[in-house]
Design an enzyme around this catalytic site. Structure first.
Site, mmCIF file in Angstrom:
data_model
loop_
_atom_site.group_PDB
_atom_site.id
_atom_site.type_symbol
_atom_site.label_atom_id
_atom_site.label_comp_id
_atom_site.label_asym_id
_atom_site.label_seq_id
_atom_site.Cartn_x
_atom_site.Cartn_y
_atom_site.Cartn_z
ATOM 1 N N GLU A 98 10.683 16.177 46.236
ATOM 2 C CA GLU A 98 11.196 16.536 44.907
ATOM 3 C C GLU A 98 10.212 16.139 43.805
ATOM 4 O O GLU A 98 10.059 16.831 42.808
ATOM 5 C CB GLU A 98 12.554 15.837 44.685
ATOM 6 C CG GLU A 98 13.217 16.230 43.371
ATOM 7 C CD GLU A 98 14.635 15.687 43.238
ATOM 8 O OE1 GLU A 98 15.069 14.896 44.109
ATOM 9 O OE2 GLU A 98 15.309 16.056 42.255
ATOM 10 N N GLN B 295 22.375 17.799 47.772
ATOM 11 C CA GLN B 295 21.822 16.498 48.161
ATOM 12 C C GLN B 295 22.840 15.432 47.757
ATOM 13 O O GLN B 295 23.131 15.284 46.573
ATOM 14 C CB GLN B 295 20.513 16.294 47.393
ATOM 15 C CG GLN B 295 19.861 14.960 47.560
ATOM 16 C CD GLN B 295 18.838 14.701 46.452
ATOM 17 O OE1 GLN B 295 18.899 15.298 45.380
ATOM 18 N NE2 GLN B 295 17.899 13.822 46.712
ATOM 19 N N SER C 120 23.328 10.027 45.288
ATOM 20 C CA SER C 120 23.786 9.124 44.214
ATOM 21 C C SER C 120 25.273 8.835 44.309
ATOM 22 O O SER C 120 26.072 9.706 44.684
ATOM 23 C CB SER C 120 23.507 9.745 42.842
ATOM 24 O OG SER C 120 22.162 10.053 42.708
HETATM 25 C C1 LIG Z 1 20.630 17.022 36.153
HETATM 26 C C2 LIG Z 1 20.791 16.002 37.245
HETATM 27 C C3 LIG Z 1 20.900 16.413 38.557
HETATM 28 C C4 LIG Z 1 21.082 15.480 39.581
HETATM 29 N N1 LIG Z 1 21.227 15.938 40.859
HETATM 30 C C5 LIG Z 1 21.468 15.047 41.852
HETATM 31 C C6 LIG Z 1 21.721 15.505 43.182
HETATM 32 O O1 LIG Z 1 21.713 16.710 43.463
HETATM 33 N N2 LIG Z 1 22.008 14.583 44.143
HETATM 34 C C7 LIG Z 1 22.013 13.250 43.886
HETATM 35 O O2 LIG Z 1 22.252 12.473 44.806
HETATM 36 N N3 LIG Z 1 21.785 12.771 42.624
HETATM 37 C C8 LIG Z 1 21.521 13.646 41.613
HETATM 38 N N4 LIG Z 1 21.311 13.191 40.331
HETATM 39 C C9 LIG Z 1 21.427 11.769 40.052
HETATM 40 C C10 LIG Z 1 20.129 11.045 39.750
HETATM 41 O O3 LIG Z 1 19.335 10.908 40.915
HETATM 42 C C11 LIG Z 1 20.515 9.683 39.153
HETATM 43 O O4 LIG Z 1 21.175 9.930 37.929
HETATM 44 C C12 LIG Z 1 19.307 8.804 38.906
HETATM 45 O O5 LIG Z 1 18.719 8.383 40.105
HETATM 46 C C13 LIG Z 1 19.686 7.540 38.071
HETATM 47 O O6 LIG Z 1 20.779 6.896 38.617
HETATM 48 P P1 LIG Z 1 22.041 6.494 37.692
HETATM 49 O O7 LIG Z 1 22.453 7.719 36.948
HETATM 50 O O8 LIG Z 1 23.032 5.817 38.553
HETATM 51 O O9 LIG Z 1 21.469 5.485 36.601
HETATM 52 P P2 LIG Z 1 21.250 3.922 36.804
HETATM 53 O O10 LIG Z 1 20.554 3.680 38.102
HETATM 54 O O11 LIG Z 1 22.533 3.215 36.549
HETATM 55 O O12 LIG Z 1 20.231 3.610 35.633
HETATM 56 C C14 LIG Z 1 20.655 3.459 34.264
HETATM 57 C C15 LIG Z 1 19.427 3.145 33.434
HETATM 58 O O13 LIG Z 1 18.844 1.894 33.856
HETATM 59 C C16 LIG Z 1 17.471 2.076 34.182
HETATM 60 N N5 LIG Z 1 17.128 1.241 35.335
HETATM 61 C C17 LIG Z 1 17.850 1.086 36.473
HETATM 62 N N6 LIG Z 1 17.204 0.249 37.320
HETATM 63 C C18 LIG Z 1 16.046 -0.118 36.712
HETATM 64 C C19 LIG Z 1 14.956 -0.930 37.088
HETATM 65 N N7 LIG Z 1 14.917 -1.541 38.283
HETATM 66 N N8 LIG Z 1 13.931 -1.072 36.208
HETATM 67 C C20 LIG Z 1 13.951 -0.432 35.001
HETATM 68 N N9 LIG Z 1 14.965 0.366 34.598
HETATM 69 C C21 LIG Z 1 15.993 0.528 35.433
HETATM 70 C C22 LIG Z 1 17.345 3.544 34.550
HETATM 71 O O14 LIG Z 1 16.016 3.999 34.373
HETATM 72 C C23 LIG Z 1 18.325 4.196 33.570
HETATM 73 O O15 LIG Z 1 17.701 4.371 32.323
HETATM 74 C C24 LIG Z 1 21.116 14.102 39.286
HETATM 75 C C25 LIG Z 1 20.987 13.669 37.950
HETATM 76 C C26 LIG Z 1 20.833 14.604 36.945
HETATM 77 C C27 LIG Z 1 20.708 14.129 35.522
#
Ligand SMILES: Cc1cc2nc3c(=O)[nH]c(=O)nc-3n(C[C@H](O)[C@H](O)[C@H](O)COP(=O)(O)OP(=O)(O)OC[C@H]3O[C@@H](n4cnc5c(N)ncnc54)[C@H](O)[C@@H]3O)c2cc1C
Length: 380
Positions: free
Chosen positions: A240, A122, A125
């Site tokens: 999911e 997928q 991100s």
């Molecule tokens: C094990 C694992 C597998 C994954 N697999 C996939 C995959 O297969 N494909 C894919 O596309 N992605 C994947 N991901 C990515 C995952 O979807 C993202 O890590 C997740 O959506 C958070 O995005 P970010 O890491 O950019 O954090 P950010 O969006 O930068 O967030 C950082 C922090 O800020 C907080 N935050 C952000 N916005 C807000 C808000 N509006 N209000 C309150 N708090 C907020 C978040 O909760 C978090 O604590 C995976 C992640 C993990 C850990």
């Protein structure tokens, strides 16, 4: 738990027979070994008709009703079966494709997805688009009867092993946000794609960065409508956070019951007893919510924003279960070696990711507030 049909009860016996012929899951020397084992496991499960029992026959499933398919997942997870290696395909991408992709493509893709003959990833991100996917910048530009893709994805589970990816790319202006996004199925060996595995704190590189350097793909790669990718993304996220929870909860439940059973043979401190009660209570809440989900699916009710509740309960349950595991294994958990306790410690570390993948816990709480409770939207 829902009442099973007589056919459902037979299915439980089928699962038990399958599991009784399965050797215990071995300890793996490394990620590649684990990956190969899990692919072979999914192939055996699929040959037994138990990998995607709820899918139609023509896509490699058995056409079971949701409640019977859920019973299969529960029996597998509670019986100690591992997670499907291709769960991103079968449980996240697949349901959206079934809804939005043409029949001919489904017949080519889905049976091989079910059998883990072709792994899917997928590609949502990006470095600056995780919680806020509307900010994604990977672009797709139309050129004749082809699209040219440029940009970068990150955290793409199993991308280094994947044959196909479901890519979200920007086809409108940056300002068009969710309205200017298109979904594509992309072949991961297309020239211009490079994949860089990323190691997690478990020590395994389960996900990867994916770079697109002017990748040319055919126009038939679009899933649904051009600029209509957002609803496909929503369908995948709902799958999911919702129906996939049936499978994942069963794995959590299997672990929890094993730990509780082991802990009956010794005296527990009051702190340990508290953790047992917390983990059990959270799992029961999850189970009850999943029963409701399965009843809705059985009635043909489409799942939507309430999947944020299921995802939150699942995260709470998974983390409480592995908190308990770590606590009860005591000093043994410090010696993180390649034995059964080592596997549990690895699972504990992975459980920390539950509050991130599929949308973070904070985002689920925002969704609950705004979409289910109609509270004022958060300040921009
Ligand atoms: C094990 C694992 C597998 C994954 N697999 C996939 C995959 O297969 N494909 C894919 O596309 N992605 C994947 N991901 C990515 C995952 O979807 C993202 O890590 C997740 O959506 C958070 O995005 P970010 O890491 O950019 O954090 P950010 O969006 O930068 O967030 C950082 C922090 O800020 C907080 N935050 C952000 N916005 C807000 C808000 N509006 N209000 C309150 N708090 C907020 C978040 O909760 C978090 O604590 C995976 C992640 C993990 C850990």
């Amino acid at each position: 738990m829902q009442q099973l049909s007589p056919a459902g009860l037979d299915l439980i016996s089928e699962v038990e027979a399958f599991l009784s012929n399965e050797p215990p899951v071995p300890h793996f020397g490394g990620l590649d070994e684990r990956f190969d084992y899990l692919v072979a496991y999914q192939q055996r499960l699929n040959r037994a008709g138990l990998a995607v029992p709820g899918w139609p026959l023509s896509y490699g499933g058995r056409g079971l009703r949701p409640r019977d398919a859920a019973a299969v997942s529960r029996a597998l997870g509670m019986g100690g079966a591992p997670e499907l290696i291709n769960f991103v395909g079968t449980d996240v991408v697949g349901p959206a494709l079934i809804r939005y992709a043409p029949e001919k493509r489904l017949k080519a893709w889905l049976p091989r997805m079910a059998a883990a003959d072709e792994i899917w990833c997928q590609l949502f991100s990006e470095p600056d688009a995780g919680s806020d996917l509307t900010n994604l910048r990977t672009s797709a530009r139309a050129e004749g009867d082809r699209w040219r893709i440029g940009g970068q994805k990150v955290w793409s589970t199993w991308a280094q092993f994947a044959r196909y990816g479901l890519l979200l790319a920007r086809t409108g202006t940056q300002e068009s946000r969710h309205r200017g996004v298109t979904a594509f199925v992309i072949e991961m060996d297309a020239p211009g794609i490079s994949v860089q595995p990323l190691e997690t704190m478990t020590g395994g590189a389960e996900f990867a960065e994916v770079f697109f350097d002017d990748v040319s793909i055919p126009s038939a790669s679009v899933v649904g409508d051009v600029h209509g990718g957002w609803r496909i993304a929503q369908a995948m996220l709902n799958a999911e956070r919702g129906p996939y929870a049936v499978r994942r909860a069963a794995v959590i439940g299997g672990t929890l019951w094993r730990v509780i059973r082991d802990s009956r043979t010794r005296d527990l401190s009051s702190d340990e007893r508290q953790l047992v009660a917390i983990a059990f209570t959270r799992f029961r809440l999850l189970e009850l919510r999943i029963d409701r989900l399965v009843a809705d699916l059985e009635a043909g009710i489409e799942v939507g924003a309430e999947t944020a509740v299921i995802k939150s309960l699942m995260t709470d349950s998974e983390q409480a279960t592995y908190d308990l595991v770590l606590r009860l294994r005591g000093a043994n958990a410090m010696a993180w070696s390649n034995d059964a306790t080592g596997v549990e410690v690895e699972e504990y570390l992975y459980s920390r990711a539950a509050s991130i993948y599929g949308g973070t816990s904070q985002i689920q709480r925002n969704l609950i507030g705004e979409r289910l409770l109609d509270l004022p939207r958060e300040l921009a």
